[in-house]
Scaffold this motif. Structure first.
Motif, PDB file in Angstrom:
ATOM      1  N   THR A 139       0.836  -1.193   0.000  1.00  0.00           N
ATOM      2  CA  THR A 139       0.000   0.000   0.000  1.00  0.00           C
ATOM      3  C   THR A 139       0.878   1.253   0.000  1.00  0.00           C
ATOM      4  O   THR A 139       0.596   2.226  -0.718  1.00  0.00           O
ATOM      5  CB  THR A 139      -0.925   0.015   1.234  1.00  0.00           C
ATOM      6  OG1 THR A 139      -1.721  -1.164   1.229  1.00  0.00           O
ATOM      7  CG2 THR A 139      -1.828   1.229   1.229  1.00  0.00           C
ATOM      8  N   HIS A 140       1.948   1.217   0.765  1.00  0.00           N
ATOM      9  CA  HIS A 140       2.890   2.329   0.785  1.00  0.00           C
ATOM     10  C   HIS A 140       3.527   2.526  -0.583  1.00  0.00           C
ATOM     11  O   HIS A 140       3.686   3.657  -1.063  1.00  0.00           O
ATOM     12  CB  HIS A 140       3.967   2.077   1.836  1.00  0.00           C
ATOM     13  CG  HIS A 140       5.087   3.069   1.804  1.00  0.00           C
ATOM     14  ND1 HIS A 140       4.980   4.331   2.339  1.00  0.00           N
ATOM     15  CD2 HIS A 140       6.346   2.993   1.273  1.00  0.00           C
ATOM     16  CE1 HIS A 140       6.110   4.985   2.160  1.00  0.00           C
ATOM     17  NE2 HIS A 140       6.953   4.208   1.507  1.00  0.00           N
ATOM     18  N   ALA A 148       2.313   1.958  -3.438  1.00  0.00           N
ATOM     19  CA  ALA A 148       1.358   2.548  -4.378  1.00  0.00           C
ATOM     20  C   ALA A 148       1.186   4.043  -4.149  1.00  0.00           C
ATOM     21  O   ALA A 148       1.015   4.811  -5.105  1.00  0.00           O
ATOM     22  CB  ALA A 148       0.008   1.839  -4.262  1.00  0.00           C
ATOM     23  N   ASP A 149       1.245   4.485  -2.890  1.00  0.00           N
ATOM     24  CA  ASP A 149       1.056   5.904  -2.580  1.00  0.00           C
ATOM     25  C   ASP A 149       1.754   6.231  -1.264  1.00  0.00           C
ATOM     26  O   ASP A 149       1.124   6.259  -0.203  1.00  0.00           O
ATOM     27  CB  ASP A 149      -0.436   6.233  -2.495  1.00  0.00           C
ATOM     28  CG  ASP A 149      -0.706   7.723  -2.307  1.00  0.00           C
ATOM     29  OD1 ASP A 149       0.279   8.504  -2.248  1.00  0.00           O
ATOM     30  OD2 ASP A 149      -1.876   8.116  -2.217  1.00  0.00           O
ATOM     31  N   TYR A 164       2.793   8.982   0.044  1.00  0.00           N
ATOM     32  CA  TYR A 164       2.334  10.177   0.758  1.00  0.00           C
ATOM     33  C   TYR A 164       1.078   9.889   1.580  1.00  0.00           C
ATOM     34  O   TYR A 164       0.863  10.519   2.620  1.00  0.00           O
ATOM     35  CB  TYR A 164       2.096  11.313  -0.230  1.00  0.00           C
ATOM     36  CG  TYR A 164       3.381  11.814  -0.844  1.00  0.00           C
ATOM     37  CD1 TYR A 164       4.252  12.636  -0.123  1.00  0.00           C
ATOM     38  CD2 TYR A 164       3.755  11.435  -2.126  1.00  0.00           C
ATOM     39  CE1 TYR A 164       5.443  13.077  -0.671  1.00  0.00           C
ATOM     40  CE2 TYR A 164       4.953  11.872  -2.690  1.00  0.00           C
ATOM     41  CZ  TYR A 164       5.787  12.690  -1.951  1.00  0.00           C
ATOM     42  OH  TYR A 164       6.975  13.122  -2.497  1.00  0.00           O
ATOM     43  N   ALA A 165       0.262   8.949   1.119  1.00  0.00           N
ATOM     44  CA  ALA A 165      -0.908   8.567   1.916  1.00  0.00           C
ATOM     45  C   ALA A 165      -0.463   7.913   3.227  1.00  0.00           C
ATOM     46  O   ALA A 165      -1.077   8.127   4.275  1.00  0.00           O
ATOM     47  CB  ALA A 165      -1.796   7.611   1.115  1.00  0.00           C
ATOM     48  N   THR A 169       8.284  16.510  -5.012  1.00  0.00           N
ATOM     49  CA  THR A 169       8.496  15.161  -5.554  1.00  0.00           C
ATOM     50  C   THR A 169       9.940  14.697  -5.429  1.00  0.00           C
ATOM     51  O   THR A 169      10.404  13.912  -6.236  1.00  0.00           O
ATOM     52  CB  THR A 169       8.048  15.111  -7.037  1.00  0.00           C
ATOM     53  OG1 THR A 169       8.065  13.774  -7.506  1.00  0.00           O
ATOM     54  CG2 THR A 169       8.964  15.966  -7.918  1.00  0.00           C
ATOM     55  N   ASP A 217      -0.401  19.304  -0.783  1.00  0.00           N
ATOM     56  CA  ASP A 217      -0.452  18.316  -1.858  1.00  0.00           C
ATOM     57  C   ASP A 217      -0.676  18.951  -3.223  1.00  0.00           C
ATOM     58  O   ASP A 217      -0.778  18.246  -4.230  1.00  0.00           O
ATOM     59  CB  ASP A 217      -1.549  17.286  -1.586  1.00  0.00           C
ATOM     60  CG  ASP A 217      -1.228  16.427  -0.367  1.00  0.00           C
ATOM     61  OD1 ASP A 217      -0.043  16.064  -0.208  1.00  0.00           O
ATOM     62  OD2 ASP A 217      -2.144  16.121   0.412  1.00  0.00           O
ATOM     63  N   GLN A 259      -1.374   5.119 -14.519  1.00  0.00           N
ATOM     64  CA  GLN A 259      -1.454   4.005 -13.577  1.00  0.00           C
ATOM     65  C   GLN A 259      -0.580   2.819 -13.988  1.00  0.00           C
ATOM     66  O   GLN A 259      -0.359   1.905 -13.201  1.00  0.00           O
ATOM     67  CB  GLN A 259      -2.909   3.553 -13.388  1.00  0.00           C
ATOM     68  CG  GLN A 259      -3.598   3.055 -14.645  1.00  0.00           C
ATOM     69  CD  GLN A 259      -4.306   4.168 -15.392  1.00  0.00           C
ATOM     70  OE1 GLN A 259      -3.924   5.331 -15.290  1.00  0.00           O
ATOM     71  NE2 GLN A 259      -5.359   3.808 -16.131  1.00  0.00           N
ATOM     72  N   TRP A 287       7.314   1.962 -10.609  1.00  0.00           N
ATOM     73  CA  TRP A 287       8.094   2.728  -9.643  1.00  0.00           C
ATOM     74  C   TRP A 287       9.056   1.828  -8.893  1.00  0.00           C
ATOM     75  O   TRP A 287       8.779   0.649  -8.663  1.00  0.00           O
ATOM     76  CB  TRP A 287       7.177   3.423  -8.637  1.00  0.00           C
ATOM     77  CG  TRP A 287       6.304   4.461  -9.259  1.00  0.00           C
ATOM     78  CD1 TRP A 287       5.101   4.269  -9.878  1.00  0.00           C
ATOM     79  CD2 TRP A 287       6.582   5.864  -9.350  1.00  0.00           C
ATOM     80  NE1 TRP A 287       4.603   5.459 -10.335  1.00  0.00           N
ATOM     81  CE2 TRP A 287       5.480   6.459 -10.027  1.00  0.00           C
ATOM     82  CE3 TRP A 287       7.626   6.672  -8.912  1.00  0.00           C
ATOM     83  CZ2 TRP A 287       5.425   7.832 -10.277  1.00  0.00           C
ATOM     84  CZ3 TRP A 287       7.570   8.031  -9.165  1.00  0.00           C
ATOM     85  CH2 TRP A 287       6.481   8.598  -9.835  1.00  0.00           C
ATOM     86  N   THR A 346      10.214   1.705  -5.392  1.00  0.00           N
ATOM     87  CA  THR A 346       9.826   2.300  -4.116  1.00  0.00           C
ATOM     88  C   THR A 346      10.351   1.470  -2.955  1.00  0.00           C
ATOM     89  O   THR A 346      10.255   0.244  -2.964  1.00  0.00           O
ATOM     90  CB  THR A 346       8.295   2.404  -4.017  1.00  0.00           C
ATOM     91  OG1 THR A 346       7.819   3.218  -5.076  1.00  0.00           O
ATOM     92  CG2 THR A 346       7.870   3.022  -2.699  1.00  0.00           C
ATOM     93  N   HIS A 392      11.372   6.953  -3.696  1.00  0.00           N
ATOM     94  CA  HIS A 392      10.260   6.697  -4.614  1.00  0.00           C
ATOM     95  C   HIS A 392      10.677   7.279  -5.960  1.00  0.00           C
ATOM     96  O   HIS A 392      10.754   8.501  -6.125  1.00  0.00           O
ATOM     97  CB  HIS A 392       8.991   7.379  -4.094  1.00  0.00           C
ATOM     98  CG  HIS A 392       7.747   7.041  -4.864  1.00  0.00           C
ATOM     99  ND1 HIS A 392       7.234   5.771  -4.939  1.00  0.00           N
ATOM    100  CD2 HIS A 392       6.914   7.821  -5.605  1.00  0.00           C
ATOM    101  CE1 HIS A 392       6.128   5.774  -5.669  1.00  0.00           C
ATOM    102  NE2 HIS A 392       5.926   7.007  -6.091  1.00  0.00           N
TER     103      HIS A 392
END
Length: 414
Positions: A17-18, A20-21, A23-24, A284, A330, A382, A386, A388, A393
């Motif tokens: 999950t990290h 994929a995003d 910053y979330a 970024t 953001d 999509q 990446w 990561t 990232h």
């Protein structure tokens, strides 16, 4: 005051999950608490510091050492041979200040400015390669064709690496930065170490007008750099001067392609590129964590007690999206009033190569936007791949095209 969590129940936030995003992940954790005790993917326990004020303070706190000798367990960072490990990123005052004084005598703004014409010429040559690919294939990969080679070309100029050796040099560096496995990583580091040893020996025998010769000649009264210090500094310049710029050129271009109004503003007014680069460094930057630190005594950060010797990770990416520091963090905005950030360090460990990094990225983006005004992504966002980890990232590749309509081409065609 918060007490440490038990090592066997530490959360592991750096999961798929990290990836994929990221910053979330930082946003969720920061909302819960400013400091977290977490486990890295390998199980190492670390303290993760998330809010901008604490990250900024931590970067200049003398009690947070970068010297691995102060570590008592947990994550200690990149494993290097001792001869390469004694560089500016891994030593504290007074040794750090001594080396920094010597290096700064060679790494002057004047010397950096003399490289501008070399960087511009290299960017144009690589843009020619990119243009050729875009006319002979459905798309081209900016990472492999432009973003990765440009900083390595600049480092080659800095060190005056012989032309005949540059491809081998670049191949080994790329293997080190993105190794297929541990054996290949160790082999690449060993090869680069020997290459730098030989290069230093050559410069001692016949000094030139390059950075290594300037470092060899650098003196502070009777003080000068030892052989190990020379080689480890050259290795640090190679690492820091290639990886960050490579990734920021590609992720920076992607960010602009994802924000067409901002992109159009830059194309209409290239004078805005320097401030756009500062916003890209905030928004970024590929390095999400500052180099790990180890408290030399028990300390407290944001009400959390941290024991001496524990590993502390100061999360730059979270700090750069902290709503208490940046309004609407953001949002990517090249006109943002506050363009300060921590991407190039803060305090004693502020990056000596910051002027060169800024110049490279500005020239890279200016060249790409000028030469390819119709550039667009060749695959849906999509589908981008990446690289990561908990530390960074970065794009593996960035397929682009100059077609005016979105071409349904496979990524392999690039």
């Amino acid at each position: 005051m918060t007490s440490p969590a038990s090592a066997d129940v530490l959360p592991r936030p750096f999961d798929q999950t990290h990836s994929a995003d990221p910053y979330a992940t930082y946003r969720r954790l920061s909302t819960q608490a400013p400091v977290h005790r977490v486990a890295l993917p390998d199980g190492s326990p670390v303290w993760l510091v998330l809010q901008e004020t604490d990250v900024r303070t931590g970067l200049s706190d003398p009690r947070l050492s970068v010297n691995k000798a102060h570590a008592s367990g947990g994550y200690t960072g990149f494993d290097l041979p001792p001869a390469l490990d004694a560089n500016l990123l891994n030593i504290d005052p007074d040794d750090h200040l001594r080396l920094r004084r010597l290096v700064s005598r060679a790494f002057t703004p004047r010397h950096v400015e003399t490289l501008r014409a070399h960087v511009e010429a290299a960017a144009e040559r690589l843009a020619d390669d990119l243009a050729h690919q875009l006319t002979s294939a459905p798309c081209a990969d900016v990472v492999a064709t432009f973003a990765n080679p440009l900083p390595l070309t600049v480092i080659g100029d800095l060190f005056d690496v012989p032309v005949r050796d540059r491809q081998t040099f670049s191949d080994q560096v790329n293997t080190m930065l993105d190794p297929p496995g541990r054996e290949q990583l160790a082999a690449a580091i060993s090869t680069i170490h020997q290459f730098l040893l030989d290069l230093v020996a050559t410069r001692r025998a016949a000094p030139g007008d390059d950075l290594l010769s300037a470092l060899i000649a650098a003196r502070d009264e009777d003080d000068r750099l030892t052989e190990d210090e020379l080689v480890s500094l050259a290795f640090l310049i190679l690492m820091a001067g290639s990886e960050n710029s490579q990734h920021l050129i590609s992720t920076g271009l992607l960010t602009l392609l994802n924000h067409p109004a901002q992109l159009a503003a830059l194309q209409n007014n290239p004078a805005l590129i320097p401030q756009a680069v500062e916003e890209l460094l905030r928004y970024t930057h590929p390095n999400h964590m500052a180099i790990r630190r180890f408290p030399t005594e028990d300390i407290e950060i944001a009400g959390t007690r941290i024991r001496a010797g524990d590993t502390v990770l100061l999360c730059l990416a979270s700090a750069h999206r902290d709503p208490a520091r940046y309004p609407d963090p953001d949002r990517f905005d090249i006109h943002r009033d506050d363009q300060t950030h921590l991407a190039l360090g803060h305090g004693m460990h502020y990056c000596l190569g910051a002027p060169l990094a800024r110049m490279e990225i500005q020239i890279a983006l200016r060249t790409l936007l000028h030469r390819f005004p119709q550039l667009t992504l060749a695959v849906p966002r999509q589908q981008l791949k990446w690289r990561t980890s908990f530390r960074s990232h970065a794009l593996k590749l960035l397929p682009v095209t100059t077609h005016t309509t979105f071409p349904p081409v496979p990524e392999a065609a690039c």
